[in-house]
Design a protein around this motif. Sequence first.
Motif, PDB file in Angstrom:
ATOM      1  N   GLN A 171      -0.463   4.565  -9.661  1.00 26.39           N
ATOM      2  CA  GLN A 171      -0.900   4.108 -10.976  1.00 26.39           C
ATOM      3  C   GLN A 171      -0.098   4.800 -12.071  1.00 26.39           C
ATOM      4  N   ALA A 172       0.084   6.099 -11.927  1.00 27.10           N
ATOM      5  CA  ALA A 172       0.845   6.859 -12.920  1.00 27.10           C
ATOM      6  C   ALA A 172       2.324   6.480 -12.880  1.00 27.10           C
ATOM      7  N   PHE A 173       2.854   6.296 -11.675  1.00 24.94           N
ATOM      8  CA  PHE A 173       4.266   5.958 -11.530  1.00 24.94           C
ATOM      9  C   PHE A 173       4.575   4.573 -12.103  1.00 24.94           C
ATOM     10  N   SER A 216       0.825  -1.209   0.000  1.00 29.28           N
ATOM     11  CA  SER A 216       0.000   0.000   0.000  1.00 29.28           C
ATOM     12  C   SER A 216       0.862   1.262   0.000  1.00 29.28           C
ATOM     13  N   PHE A 217       0.266   2.335  -0.450  1.00 33.02           N
ATOM     14  CA  PHE A 217       0.854   3.669  -0.312  1.00 33.02           C
ATOM     15  C   PHE A 217       0.317   4.229   0.998  1.00 33.02           C
ATOM     16  N   ALA A 218       1.204   4.610   1.906  1.00 25.27           N
ATOM     17  CA  ALA A 218       0.783   5.077   3.229  1.00 25.27           C
ATOM     18  C   ALA A 218       1.267   6.495   3.485  1.00 25.27           C
ATOM     19  N   LEU A 219       0.371   7.317   3.978  1.00 26.57           N
ATOM     20  CA  LEU A 219       0.667   8.718   4.277  1.00 26.57           C
ATOM     21  C   LEU A 219       0.235   9.006   5.711  1.00 26.57           C
ATOM     22  N   GLN A 220       1.187   9.338   6.565  1.00 29.42           N
ATOM     23  CA  GLN A 220       0.890   9.622   7.969  1.00 29.42           C
ATOM     24  C   GLN A 220       0.897  11.123   8.209  1.00 29.42           C
ATOM     25  N   LEU A 221      -0.223  11.623   8.733  1.00 36.64           N
ATOM     26  CA  LEU A 221      -0.386  13.052   8.986  1.00 36.64           C
ATOM     27  C   LEU A 221      -0.590  13.304  10.473  1.00 36.64           C
ATOM     28  N   THR A 222      -0.147  14.464  10.927  1.00 35.26           N
ATOM     29  CA  THR A 222      -0.345  14.849  12.322  1.00 35.26           C
ATOM     30  C   THR A 222      -0.858  16.283  12.386  1.00 35.26           C
ATOM     31  N   GLU A 223      -1.628  16.562  13.427  1.00 36.02           N
ATOM     32  CA  GLU A 223      -2.089  17.928  13.687  1.00 36.02           C
ATOM     33  C   GLU A 223      -1.938  18.226  15.165  1.00 36.02           C
ATOM     34  N   ALA A 224      -1.623  19.464  15.475  1.00 36.02           N
ATOM     35  CA  ALA A 224      -1.429  19.876  16.862  1.00 36.02           C
ATOM     36  C   ALA A 224      -2.776  20.101  17.532  1.00 36.02           C
ATOM     37  N   VAL A 279      -3.035  15.421 -12.412  1.00 33.85           N
ATOM     38  CA  VAL A 279      -4.019  14.860 -13.342  1.00 33.85           C
ATOM     39  C   VAL A 279      -4.108  13.360 -13.108  1.00 33.85           C
ATOM     40  N   ILE A 280      -5.307  12.861 -12.845  1.00 29.67           N
ATOM     41  CA  ILE A 280      -5.496  11.426 -12.610  1.00 29.67           C
ATOM     42  C   ILE A 280      -5.348  10.668 -13.921  1.00 29.67           C
ATOM     43  N   TYR A 281      -4.560   9.642 -13.894  1.00 33.00           N
ATOM     44  CA  TYR A 281      -4.244   8.844 -15.069  1.00 33.00           C
ATOM     45  C   TYR A 281      -5.328   7.791 -15.287  1.00 33.00           C
ATOM     46  N   LYS A 282      -6.058   7.902 -16.400  1.00 34.24           N
ATOM     47  CA  LYS A 282      -7.122   6.950 -16.722  1.00 34.24           C
ATOM     48  C   LYS A 282      -7.045   6.570 -18.204  1.00 34.24           C
ATOM     49  N   PRO A 283      -6.175   5.625 -18.545  1.00 33.81           N
ATOM     50  CA  PRO A 283      -6.054   5.224 -19.954  1.00 33.81           C
ATOM     51  C   PRO A 283      -7.270   4.425 -20.395  1.00 33.81           C
ATOM     52  N   ASN A 284      -7.705   4.646 -21.628  1.00 32.44           N
ATOM     53  CA  ASN A 284      -8.819   3.846 -22.141  1.00 32.44           C
ATOM     54  C   ASN A 284      -8.290   2.519 -22.683  1.00 32.44           C
ATOM     55  N   ALA A 285      -9.213   1.645 -23.067  1.00 31.05           N
ATOM     56  CA  ALA A 285      -8.843   0.297 -23.513  1.00 31.05           C
ATOM     57  C   ALA A 285      -7.943   0.336 -24.742  1.00 31.05           C
ATOM     58  N   THR A 287      -4.048   4.997   4.091  1.00 32.22           N
ATOM     59  CA  THR A 287      -3.428   4.010   3.207  1.00 32.22           C
ATOM     60  C   THR A 287      -4.410   3.548   2.137  1.00 32.22           C
ATOM     61  N   ASN A 288      -3.891   3.193   0.989  1.00 32.11           N
ATOM     62  CA  ASN A 288      -4.678   2.480  -0.025  1.00 32.11           C
ATOM     63  C   ASN A 288      -3.730   1.640  -0.865  1.00 32.11           C
ATOM     64  N   ARG A 289      -4.268   0.543  -1.402  1.00 32.26           N
ATOM     65  CA  ARG A 289      -3.452  -0.380  -2.171  1.00 32.26           C
ATOM     66  C   ARG A 289      -2.854   0.317  -3.388  1.00 32.26           C
ATOM     67  N   PHE A 290      -1.710  -0.154  -3.827  1.00 31.94           N
ATOM     68  CA  PHE A 290      -0.989   0.521  -4.907  1.00 31.94           C
ATOM     69  C   PHE A 290      -1.832   0.647  -6.172  1.00 31.94           C
ATOM     70  N   TYR A 291      -2.703  -0.335  -6.442  1.00 31.36           N
ATOM     71  CA  TYR A 291      -3.515  -0.289  -7.656  1.00 31.36           C
ATOM     72  C   TYR A 291      -4.733   0.618  -7.505  1.00 31.36           C
ATOM     73  N   GLU A 292      -4.951   1.148  -6.305  1.00 30.93           N
ATOM     74  CA  GLU A 292      -6.047   2.090  -6.069  1.00 30.93           C
ATOM     75  C   GLU A 292      -5.549   3.527  -5.931  1.00 30.93           C
ATOM     76  N   ASN A 293      -4.246   3.687  -5.748  1.00 32.37           N
ATOM     77  CA  ASN A 293      -3.688   5.009  -5.525  1.00 32.37           C
ATOM     78  C   ASN A 293      -3.350   5.674  -6.858  1.00 32.37           C
ATOM     79  N   PRO A 294      -3.884   6.853  -7.143  1.00 35.75           N
ATOM     80  CA  PRO A 294      -3.679   7.495  -8.449  1.00 35.75           C
ATOM     81  C   PRO A 294      -2.221   7.841  -8.750  1.00 35.75           C
ATOM     82  N   PHE A 295      -1.448   8.223  -7.733  1.00 35.85           N
ATOM     83  CA  PHE A 295      -0.042   8.528  -7.991  1.00 35.85           C
ATOM     84  C   PHE A 295       0.719   7.264  -8.350  1.00 35.85           C
TER      85      PHE A 295
END
Length: 211
Positions: A82-84, A52-60, A187-193, A72-80
């Motif tokens: 997918q493009a990478f 998964s791609f994981a991003l940890q955020l904190t706030e005071a 820009v979200i990567y969405k290639p057509n068939a 977190t989200n699985r690599f095939y669900e994460n738009p970045f």
Amino acid sequence: SPKVWRLYLKEEVERIARQGDDGKNTVLSSKVMPNIKGINFRDKSSGWKKYSFALQLTEALAEGEQNSVLHTNRFYENPFMQAFLSDLILRPSCYMCTAKSGKSGSDITIGDFWGIEHIKPEIDDDKGLSLVMVHNDSSISNIDLSLMVELMFQDALNGNPSIAKSAIRPLYRGLYMYKTTRKNSFVIYKPNAFIKIIERNRRILKNRLGL
């Protein structure tokens, strides 16, 4: 591309702060943008093959306390990701790399051993294994080799073709980067068939020709 990464990260943090992980209610209490505490491109909590791609955020919060959120989200669900993973947002030098096939001049090359489950399944624990290619025997004189498994170079090359070949530049990379620059937004990567078929056949042809 550092620019694409910065745009994605900025917009993703804003999205999480505004909507939260469920897309409805924010899990952050403050209206101030949270800080990024950590980023993991390949979090193995659910295994290496479904990382998964994981991003940890904190706030005071009040009285010096902090609220921490792990998105977190699985690599095939994460738009970045997918493009990478589609080689769409690599640096231009990645499409014409001069350091392939041991030409970097380094003593060793280290990477992820993709495809180990097909070569040595008995050591595949779904947590990921490292690949160490030795170009100079003296570079491993102080390493405990009992912790390693020795394999032939071809074994590594079968599942890791990038050892010898540069990434293939997608036909529509120029258009994608133009849209990103014009909008100044990720820009979200969405290639057509049709695009998928063209790119797949193009890769097959180039690999067979050894390009």
